[in-house]
Design a protein around this motif. Structure first.
Motif, PDB file in Angstrom:
ATOM      1  N   LEU A  32     119.287  69.527   6.781  1.00  0.00           N
ATOM      2  CA  LEU A  32     118.152  68.930   7.948  1.00  0.00           C
ATOM      3  C   LEU A  32     117.070  68.825   7.346  1.00  0.00           C
ATOM      4  N   LEU A  33     116.652  67.647   7.301  1.00  0.00           N
ATOM      5  CA  LEU A  33     115.069  66.732   6.375  1.00  0.00           C
ATOM      6  C   LEU A  33     114.302  65.818   7.357  1.00  0.00           C
ATOM      7  N   GLU A  34     112.856  66.389   7.605  1.00  0.00           N
ATOM      8  CA  GLU A  34     112.297  65.747   8.866  1.00  0.00           C
ATOM      9  C   GLU A  34     111.863  64.968   7.428  1.00  0.00           C
ATOM     10  N   MET A  35     112.171  63.258   7.133  1.00  0.00           N
ATOM     11  CA  MET A  35     111.648  62.911   6.565  1.00  0.00           C
ATOM     12  C   MET A  35     110.652  62.337   6.312  1.00  0.00           C
ATOM     13  N   SER A  36     109.626  61.955   4.368  1.00  0.00           N
ATOM     14  CA  SER A  36     107.782  62.286   4.237  1.00  0.00           C
ATOM     15  C   SER A  36     107.549  60.911   4.102  1.00  0.00           C
ATOM     16  N   CYS A  37     107.967  60.400   2.809  1.00  0.00           N
ATOM     17  CA  CYS A  37     107.822  59.277   1.793  1.00  0.00           C
ATOM     18  C   CYS A  37     108.846  58.485   1.572  1.00  0.00           C
ATOM     19  N   VAL A  38     109.551  57.230   1.902  1.00  0.00           N
ATOM     20  CA  VAL A  38     110.641  56.583   1.636  1.00  0.00           C
ATOM     21  C   VAL A  38     109.636  55.025   0.084  1.00  0.00           C
ATOM     22  N   GLY A  39     110.393  55.111  -0.843  1.00  0.00           N
ATOM     23  CA  GLY A  39     110.008  54.053  -1.433  1.00  0.00           C
ATOM     24  C   GLY A  39     110.766  52.909  -1.109  1.00  0.00           C
ATOM     25  N   ILE A  40     110.190  51.177  -1.151  1.00  0.00           N
ATOM     26  CA  ILE A  40     111.182  50.308  -1.338  1.00  0.00           C
ATOM     27  C   ILE A  40     111.561  50.325  -2.832  1.00  0.00           C
ATOM     28  N   CYS A  41     112.842  50.160  -2.616  1.00  0.00           N
ATOM     29  CA  CYS A  41     113.421  49.211  -4.215  1.00  0.00           C
ATOM     30  C   CYS A  41     114.060  48.269  -4.401  1.00  0.00           C
ATOM     31  N   GLY A  42     114.363  47.002  -5.152  1.00  0.00           N
ATOM     32  CA  GLY A  42     114.895  46.062  -5.298  1.00  0.00           C
ATOM     33  C   GLY A  42     115.801  45.562  -4.915  1.00  0.00           C
ATOM     34  N   SER A  43     116.677  46.766  -4.505  1.00  0.00           N
ATOM     35  CA  SER A  43     118.119  47.121  -4.458  1.00  0.00           C
ATOM     36  C   SER A  43     118.107  46.662  -2.796  1.00  0.00           C
TER      37      SER A  43
END
Length: 352
Positions: A32-43
């Motif tokens: 289980l991960l506590e999310m930190s960063c998510v980049g926005i991709c073109g998809s």
């Protein structure tokens, strides 16, 4: 841990909602991960605007996001490679591990791959998310979580350069200076390419490419015909590129990849455009141009992490905008329009 699992869910075209979802429990081989960063991709933007990419169609609500890094907060009972508190980059595609593609080391071609935010699989733009432990890569202390999230696009560049055979002395033409073109530039330089020319329709992106080490840039004029464009490319090299990597996917770019590459050279197609396009195949045949496809990446995360950790590649310049997860709609609008010279838009999921 609390009960806050704010999540970005795409219901249909232009219908992206922020809502609470259950915090999942890790299976035996997951964390289980506590999310930190998510980049926005073109998809991601493509799914939002068009609701599909090729045969992958959003027909039921789907959690978006796949360029990500987070912190381990709970272990499945079989997990031994990680511990609570580890900061990790997430390779978002988990294959079956047993088919012939997996066994031959080409797991990106596995027909049963479970890939984040590819319908009908949910992604990881949320506060808490579970993932296979062996597809999580521990980050050294000096590598930031933002850099960890950028290992996903960087791995595309690594795979593209591997498929192209980029090596010491290579003359490389890169078509398109978006995020994938720019990471491909960084990787090609790290592998010893001696001349890299990159093209785009937008001058600001070419300016960034120059900062990142492109030897020459070409602002494409939509009014130029193909022979003129080929001449301009060759003039910038003082010769002909032996490798062309198309990071655009536009038909004009894919055609240029074939037309501009040296006889006996290699054209690698990374950008995904229309399902069918018109290509000058007689040119490719008569001049023995190798045309190679690229689909995501395979066995590239360790190399991408080493490039960043060693300092050979600096991906931080690609991040132009940062948003909190509560600002997800604004973040996607920035990515969609490219406003403010947007290259990579990063969403921060940590509770604020």
């Amino acid at each position: 841990m609390g009960k806050d699992n704010l999540t970005a869910v795409l219901y249909k075209i232009n219908d992206l909602r922020l809502e609470q979802t259950e915090i999942p429990q890790p299976k035996d081989d997951e964390v289980l991960l506590e999310m930190s960063c998510v980049g926005i991709c073109g998809s991601d933007v493509h799914y939002l605007v068009n609701g599909r990419i090729g045969d992958f169609v959003v027909t039921t609500p789907m959690i978006i996001g796949h360029e990500a890094a987070g912190v381990v907060s709970k272990l499945g009972k079989n997990v031994q490679n990680l511990k609570v508190g580890d900061r990790v980059a997430i390779e978002p595609g988990v294959p079956c591990r047993t088919c012939s593609f997996c066994k031959h080391g080409r797991y990106n071609l596995c027909r049963e791959v479970i890939f984040c935010a590819t319908p009908p699989v949910h992604g990881n733009l949320r506060r808490f998310y579970t993932h296979a432990a062996d597809y999580c890569f521990k980050l050294p202390d000096h590598v930031s979580l933002e850099e960890g999230a950028l290992l996903e696009p960087l791995s595309v560049g690594v795979h593209a350069c591997k498929r192209a055979g980029v090596t010491l002395g290579s003359q490389v033409l890169i078509l398109g200076a978006g995020p994938i073109g720019l990471v491909t530039l960084l990787v090609a330089k790290s592998l010893g390419a001696t001349r890299i020319v990159i093209t785009d329709l937008v001058q600001s992106r070419l300016d960034v490419a120059k900062e990142l080490g492109a030897d020459k840039t070409l602002l494409v004029d939509r009014n130029d015909d193909e022979p003129t464009l080929v001449k301009k490319v060759h003039a910038l090299f003082g010769d002909e590129p032996d490798i062309t990597i198309d990071a655009s996917g536009a038909e004009a770019s894919t055609r240029l990849a074939v037309l501009a590459t040296r006889s006996g050279g290699t054209a690698v197609l990374v950008g995904m455009g229309p399902p069918e396009i018109k290509l000058p195949l007689v040119q490719a045949l008569a001049r023995e141009i190798d045309i190679r496809g690229v689909f995501r990446y395979v066995n590239c995360y360790p190399a991408a992490l080493e490039l960043v950790a060693s300092g050979k590649v600096d991906v931080k310049r690609l991040i132009t905008h940062n948003y909190d997860i509560k600002e997800t709609h604004e973040a996607f609008e920035t990515a969609r329009t490219g406003r403010g010279g947007a290259i990579k838009v990063m969403i921060h999921c940590d509770r604020s």
